[in-house]
Design an enzyme around this catalytic site. Structure first.
Site, PDB file in Angstrom:
ATOM      1  N   ASP A  47      -6.164 -28.174   8.294  1.00 38.84           N
ATOM      2  CA  ASP A  47      -4.473 -28.215   8.905  1.00 38.84           C
ATOM      3  C   ASP A  47      -3.410 -29.203   9.493  1.00 38.84           C
ATOM      4  O   ASP A  47      -3.629 -30.031   8.772  1.00 38.84           O
ATOM      5  CB  ASP A  47      -4.151 -27.557  10.246  1.00 38.84           C
ATOM      6  CG  ASP A  47      -3.299 -26.605  10.772  1.00 38.84           C
ATOM      7  OD1 ASP A  47      -3.238 -25.773  10.382  1.00 38.84           O
ATOM      8  OD2 ASP A  47      -2.711 -27.596  11.532  1.00 38.84           O
TER       9      ASP A  47
ATOM     10  N   HIS B  49      -7.152 -18.946   6.249  1.00 37.91           N
ATOM     11  CA  HIS B  49      -6.618 -20.291   6.758  1.00 37.91           C
ATOM     12  C   HIS B  49      -7.484 -21.537   7.196  1.00 37.91           C
ATOM     13  O   HIS B  49      -7.277 -22.188   7.508  1.00 37.91           O
ATOM     14  CB  HIS B  49      -5.546 -20.219   7.427  1.00 37.91           C
ATOM     15  CG  HIS B  49      -5.139 -21.554   7.792  1.00 37.91           C
ATOM     16  ND1 HIS B  49      -4.113 -22.953   6.840  1.00 37.91           N
ATOM     17  CD2 HIS B  49      -4.524 -22.267   9.282  1.00 37.91           C
ATOM     18  CE1 HIS B  49      -3.811 -23.960   7.961  1.00 37.91           C
ATOM     19  NE2 HIS B  49      -4.214 -23.390   9.367  1.00 37.91           N
TER      20      HIS B  49
END
Length: 326
Positions: free
Chosen positions: A105, A303
């Site tokens: 991320d 994610h």
């Protein structure tokens, strides 16, 4: 998911931030692990013991503003170049001259820029979930302001100090549970439902989070650990990363369009918006990541990739590390 053994070492080391807290396990070549938003060193709990068993010294940091690391009060203290220097300081404080750096991320962007700006320290870079895209184009704030039409993109929503804090901090645990679920493969909203990356007029991000079920990778005890960190520290330090994107664009002008040339790895999730929105960045890897060893998109994965699919990520990661020059 594997958890760190009782013999993991917690330590705080000096850095330009003041101190950086990290958790390390194993001996051997240093692998620095950098988390994203809104997470902590704990995001790498499934990687630390596996990397240690494979013969590496794995060190997972709390990025400045998170966990037990220092939390400067000024927003501009969270600009990318400051975070790069934190990472270099950690390597040196651990008695090493160089390291492989792996990020997820925001940590992916921090890792890529660490390799770009400090190639003397970072010899290889692994990028999880967020592809590398060189600095360029219009100011980031201008790009994000154009996204979503009448709705507001989450990055724009995060810009005003205090605004997102007012949404999150009254119920940190509930907000985190909703965000983690919104971006996980097994709990994310289905097709045709409002996108949780955007805020409706007069609304909040939380309005679009699924409620009532945690993703399979996240136990109640895991959520307690994450929530406890942010309940203690607040959200302003972590959110300040988003509030420095235009400053980063200015600071990195000398690296406009620059490739990251060290040996690299990318792993993305097939259901992750970071992968699909930035598909052009992945296609550009022959130019932007000329040292790319392998690139993987995991079908059916969201994610939180190293937590959703730890075994697969660990297999890819240890295989890539084994391929690097000694």
């Amino acid at each position: 998911m594997p958890h760190p053994a009782p013999d993991v070492i917690h330590r705080s080391v000096p850095s330009p931030a003041g101190r950086i807290h990290l958790v390390e396990q194993g001996t051997g070549p240093l692998v620095l692990l950098v988390h994203g938003f809104p997470e902590s060193w704990y995001s790498w709990r499934g990687q630390l013991p596996v990397l240690a068993a494979a013969g590496y010294r794995a060190a997972a940091v709390d990025v400045r503003g998170y966990g037990r690391s220092s939390k400067p009060g000024q927003t501009d203290a969270y600009r990318m170049l400051e975070l790069v220097e934190d990472n270099a300081a950690v390597v040196h404080a651990l008695g090493e001259r160089s390291a492989v750096i792996v990020g997820h991320d925001w940590g992916s962007a921090i890792a890529a820029n660490s390799a770009l700006v400090r190639p003397d320290v970072f010899t290889a870079v692994g990028l999880l979930s967020v592809p590398y895209a060189p600095r360029g184009g219009p100011r980031p704030s201008e790009i994000f302001a154009r996204m979503g039409g009448e709705e507001e993109f989450y990055v724009s929503y995060f810009q005003e100090p205090g605004r997102a804090e007012a949404e999150i901090e009254p119920d940190v645990r509930g907000w985190l549970a909703g965000l983690y679920a919104a971006l996980s493969a097994d709990t994310m909203p289905g097709p045709g439902t409002p996108d949780p990356h955007f805020v409706g007029r007069g609304g909040t991000l939380r309005d679009r989070f699924p409620a009532g079920r945690l993703p399979a990778w996240l136990g109640e005890d895991d959520l307690d650990i994450y929530a406890g960190e942010f309940e203690r520290t607040g959200m302003s330090g972590p959110l300040a990363r988003y509030r420095n994107m235009d400053r980063d664009w200015e600071d990195l002008a000398g690296f406009d369009g620059a490739p990251v040339t060290q040996p690299s790895l990318f792993i993305g999730g097939g259901l992750d918006a970071s992968t699909t929105w930035l598909a052009d960045a992945i296609e550009a890897y022959p130019t932007t990541l000329p040292g790319l060893v392998s690139s993987h998109v995991l079908d059916g994965c969201g994610h939180w990739i190293q937590q959703e699919r730890p075994d697969e990520v660990n297999r890819i990661l240890t295989g890539w590390l084994a391929s690097l020059p000694a």
